[in-house]
Design an enzyme around this catalytic site. Structure first.
Site, PDB file in Angstrom:
ATOM      1  N   ASP A   1       0.777  -1.351  -0.202  1.00 19.30           N
ATOM      2  CA  ASP A   1      -0.065  -0.077  -0.033  1.00 19.30           C
ATOM      3  C   ASP A   1       0.844   1.346   0.025  1.00 19.30           C
ATOM      4  O   ASP A   1       2.025   1.310   0.267  1.00 19.30           O
ATOM      5  CB  ASP A   1      -1.004  -0.062   1.312  1.00 19.30           C
TER       6      ASP A   1
ATOM      7  N   ASP B   1       1.511   4.707   2.158  1.00 23.03           N
ATOM      8  CA  ASP B   1       1.172   4.997   3.372  1.00 23.03           C
ATOM      9  C   ASP B   1       0.346   6.159   3.496  1.00 23.03           C
ATOM     10  O   ASP B   1       0.199   6.818   2.447  1.00 23.03           O
ATOM     11  CB  ASP B   1       2.695   5.177   4.071  1.00 23.03           C
TER      12      ASP B   1
END
Length: 249
Positions: free
Chosen positions: A207, A209
């Site tokens: 992902d 952040d």
């Protein structure tokens, strides 16, 4: 006792590695390991595997028995350790699904037992370069042979967890130029250094952040998102390990 040459620590979503294995339980001066170790073979080399968080992800990052885990690898005769992990990206050019073979570490954890030298024997280990250069080269070369998107180098900041970062913390980490954020990279690397076991880490980016502004699709990360993404991309990590382990120094 069973023996192995190479050790592999499995991260979030990575709880088993080989099918034809011997299972061993090792008593250590630091208590029980996260789970029993399993030993099998990859490319003619004996490999010991241990899931950091336990087989059912029952151990949060700050409760992992890092000292027991690394000590157990040493007891098996392991002379090289690879630490795959799930991680978030702190830079827009590091995309989810890519691999980062990190070369530096910043420790932002606290309260974790992080040394074998609690006294009366004292030893100050060199930690200028946390990750073994030859191992890193083998992992990067293996990823490129498999045509996997890989970054050769990057700094991993290790946070305490189990919570994720605030936006302010995340923006700070990004502003420092660090590439990767994770919760388990410390003290695993320094404990291996204290036992003189070459160590390398490869981060699978799950992902962006939360403080990374300007990157597409940034939203507050959840545990479910990380686990689902890692599970969907686990075969990339497995493929890299099968490719690189035979050529590790």
């Amino acid at each position: 006792m069973a023996q192995a040459e190479v050790g592999v620590f499995g991260g979030s979503g990575f709880y088993s590695f080989l099918d034809d294995v011997e299972e061993v339980t090792i008593d250590t001066p630091y208590g029980a390991t996260s789970a029993p170790l399993t030993i099998g073979e990859v490319g003619g080399r004996r490999v010991a595997f241990l899931p950091r968080h336990g087989r059912k992800h029952e151990l949060p990052p700050h409760r992992i028995p890092y000292r027991a885990n690394v000590w157990a690898m040493r007891e098996l005769g392991v002379r090289t350790i690879v630490g795959p992990c799930a991680a978030g990206s702190l830079q827009a050019h590091v995309h989810p699904g890519e691999l980062v073979v990190v070369d530096q570490l910043v420790d932002r954890t606290w309260g974790r037992p992080d040394t074998f030298f609690d006294g009366p024997e004292v030893h100050h280990v060199s930690f200028a370069d946390p990750y073994d250069a030859a191992m890193r080269s083998s992992l990067v070369a293996g990823a490129r042979r498999l045509e996997l998107a890989v970054h050769d180098g990057g700094t991993m900041v290790v946070v305490q967890g189990p919570r994720f970062s605030t936006r302010a913390e995340s923006r700070w980490f990004t502003s420092m130029g660090w590439e990767v954020i994770n919760m388990t990279g410390h003290p695993e690397a320094v404990l291996a250094a204290e036992l003189a076991i070459p160590y390398a880490a490869v981060a699978l980016i799950t992902d962006y952040d939360v403080g990374l502004e300007g990157a597409a699709g940034v939203e507050p990360v959840t545990q479910e998102m990380v686990f689902a993404f890692f599970e969907g991309n686990l075969e990339r990590v497995r493929a890299l390990l099968f490719e690189a382990i035979p050529s590790l120094p």
